[in-house]
Motif scaffolding. Structure first.
Motif, mmCIF file in Angstrom:
data_model
loop_
_atom_site.group_PDB
_atom_site.id
_atom_site.type_symbol
_atom_site.label_atom_id
_atom_site.label_comp_id
_atom_site.label_asym_id
_atom_site.label_seq_id
_atom_site.Cartn_x
_atom_site.Cartn_y
_atom_site.Cartn_z
ATOM 1 N N ALA A 164 19.729 -11.641 -3.193
ATOM 2 C CA ALA A 164 19.097 -10.733 -2.558
ATOM 3 C C ALA A 164 18.467 -11.232 -1.305
ATOM 4 N N ASN A 165 18.129 -10.576 -0.307
ATOM 5 C CA ASN A 165 17.476 -10.747 0.841
ATOM 6 C C ASN A 165 16.141 -11.363 0.472
ATOM 7 N N PRO A 166 15.896 -12.722 0.861
ATOM 8 C CA PRO A 166 14.428 -13.290 0.398
ATOM 9 C C PRO A 166 13.282 -12.689 1.200
ATOM 10 N N GLN A 167 13.515 -12.018 2.178
ATOM 11 C CA GLN A 167 12.446 -11.282 3.064
ATOM 12 C C GLN A 167 12.224 -9.938 2.434
ATOM 13 N N GLY A 168 12.774 -9.423 1.585
ATOM 14 C CA GLY A 168 12.374 -8.191 0.708
ATOM 15 C C GLY A 168 11.459 -8.372 -0.237
ATOM 16 N N PRO A 169 10.815 -7.354 -0.880
ATOM 17 C CA PRO A 169 9.718 -7.353 -1.836
ATOM 18 C C PRO A 169 10.380 -8.087 -3.439
ATOM 19 N N ARG A 170 9.516 -8.686 -3.948
ATOM 20 C CA ARG A 170 9.902 -9.287 -5.063
ATOM 21 C C ARG A 170 9.638 -8.417 -6.335
ATOM 22 N N PRO A 171 10.518 -8.263 -7.386
ATOM 23 C CA PRO A 171 11.625 -9.001 -7.537
ATOM 24 C C PRO A 171 12.726 -8.144 -6.875
ATOM 25 N N PRO A 172 14.128 -8.534 -6.631
ATOM 26 C CA PRO A 172 15.255 -8.078 -5.999
ATOM 27 C C PRO A 172 15.426 -6.561 -6.806
ATOM 28 N N ALA A 190 0.816 -1.177 0.052
ATOM 29 C CA ALA A 190 -0.058 0.140 0.007
ATOM 30 C C ALA A 190 1.006 1.283 0.123
ATOM 31 N N ALA A 191 1.971 1.331 0.917
ATOM 32 C CA ALA A 191 2.641 2.597 0.935
ATOM 33 C C ALA A 191 3.558 2.693 -0.371
ATOM 34 N N LEU A 192 3.957 1.581 -0.998
ATOM 35 C CA LEU A 192 4.839 1.574 -2.395
ATOM 36 C C LEU A 192 3.877 1.987 -3.409
ATOM 37 N N ALA A 193 2.423 1.634 -3.463
ATOM 38 C CA ALA A 193 1.531 2.235 -4.257
ATOM 39 C C ALA A 193 0.962 3.523 -4.200
ATOM 40 N N VAL A 250 19.475 -2.643 -3.188
ATOM 41 C CA VAL A 250 20.729 -3.402 -2.935
ATOM 42 C C VAL A 250 21.175 -3.152 -1.428
ATOM 43 N N LEU A 251 21.056 -1.732 -1.169
ATOM 44 C CA LEU A 251 21.567 -1.321 0.223
ATOM 45 C C LEU A 251 20.677 -1.116 1.331
ATOM 46 N N THR A 252 19.485 -1.492 1.042
ATOM 47 C CA THR A 252 18.190 -1.409 2.083
ATOM 48 C C THR A 252 17.332 -2.792 2.197
ATOM 49 N N ASN A 253 16.268 -2.802 1.342
ATOM 50 C CA ASN A 253 15.368 -3.876 1.601
ATOM 51 C C ASN A 253 15.906 -5.232 1.442
#
Length: 263
Positions: free
Chosen positions: A221-229, A74-77, A232-235
């Motif tokens: 990439a951290n698998p807990q972050g949103p997809r797709p990767p 929701a925040a992204l959108a 790099v420096l954050t999520n």
């Protein structure tokens, strides 16, 4: 909307005719950290803290979103919709920067006046990812970090190779490189559809030895972050030694030290 960012003080700066909130932390040469969508998230604040703790005075301007709100669909959108209609961003411009870059150049001049040193660092991410390049025009930026630069939106071959900078801004970057030793560090995941490989090929063709590129296989990439990767420096950072994203973070801090701290 303004809010507190833990560990940072806040100030209101009127530059280029516009007032914005800027969060501050640390001492040393100035580094401007420009946030990604959806704004100054906890992960962006954590990255900015790492930069400050490495020996820099961080200037973290609020460009959009609500500080310290976690990443969510929701925040992204919501934030992306705001950016799409904002006159401060040109999402489809391959050969011109966004109008907000004028304000960021003024911030770089202001920060350099306060902190001194050989110049200013600028770290952009996602839709701000190319801004450090354009900020070399009429501003003392000598260390530009381009993390997953995503503008222009890569809809065509020309856009996929676009740098979101005008010919005058590219010429200014070359002048900063030749006269002041400016350098560029760029990074992306190799399967990021928002930051295509053609953009990095263009960077290498345009700047040759003055640009250093890091392209990380998406499987790291951290698998807990949103997809797709993407971030790099954050999520999508895996903050463990031996991880390619941690190596990219360490290289970013070393790059800023090489460019901005006296030997």
């Amino acid at each position: 909307m303004n809010a507190e960012v833990p560990g940072f003080t806040s100030t209101h700066l009127t530059l280029a005719g516009t007032e914005r909130t800027v969060y501050l932390r640390g001492q040393g040469p100035a580094v401007i950290v420009m946030t990604e969508v959806p704004g100054i998230t906890p992960a962006v604040a954590a990255f900015a803290t790492r930069v400050a703790d490495a020996g820099f005075r961080v200037y973290l301007p609020q460009l959009f979103g609500t500080p310290m709100r976690p990443v969510s669909p929701a925040a992204l959108a919501r934030t992306f919709a705001h950016v799409c209609v904002s006159r401060e961003f040109r999402l489809l411009a391959a050969d011109a920067s966004s109008p907000i870059v004028d304000w960021l150049r003024a911030l770089a001049r202001h920060a350099h006046g306060e902190c001194g040193g050989p110049g200013v660092g600028a770290v952009g991410m996602c839709i701000t990812g190319n801004f450090g390049l354009a900020m070399m025009l009429n501003a003392p930026v000598i260390a530009a970090v381009l993390s997953q630069p995503s503008l222009p939106v890569p809809l065509t071959a020309r856009m996929r190779a676009g740098l979101h900078a005008s010919p005058a801004e590219l010429a200014a970057a070359h002048e900063q490189i030749d006269r002041r030793g400016a350098r560029i560090l760029a990074m992306r995941f190799d399967n990021d559809p928002l930051c295509p490989g053609a953009r990095f090929e263009r960077l290498r063709h345009e700047f040759a030895a003055a640009v250093e590129t890091i392209e990380i296989p998406g499987r790291f990439a951290n698998p807990q972050g949103p997809r797709p990767p993407h971030s790099v420096l954050t999520n999508h950072l895996i903050d463990e030694h031996g991880q390619p994203t941690r190596a990219a973070l360490d290289r970013t801090l070393a790059f800023l030290r090489e460019q901005l701290l006296p030997a």
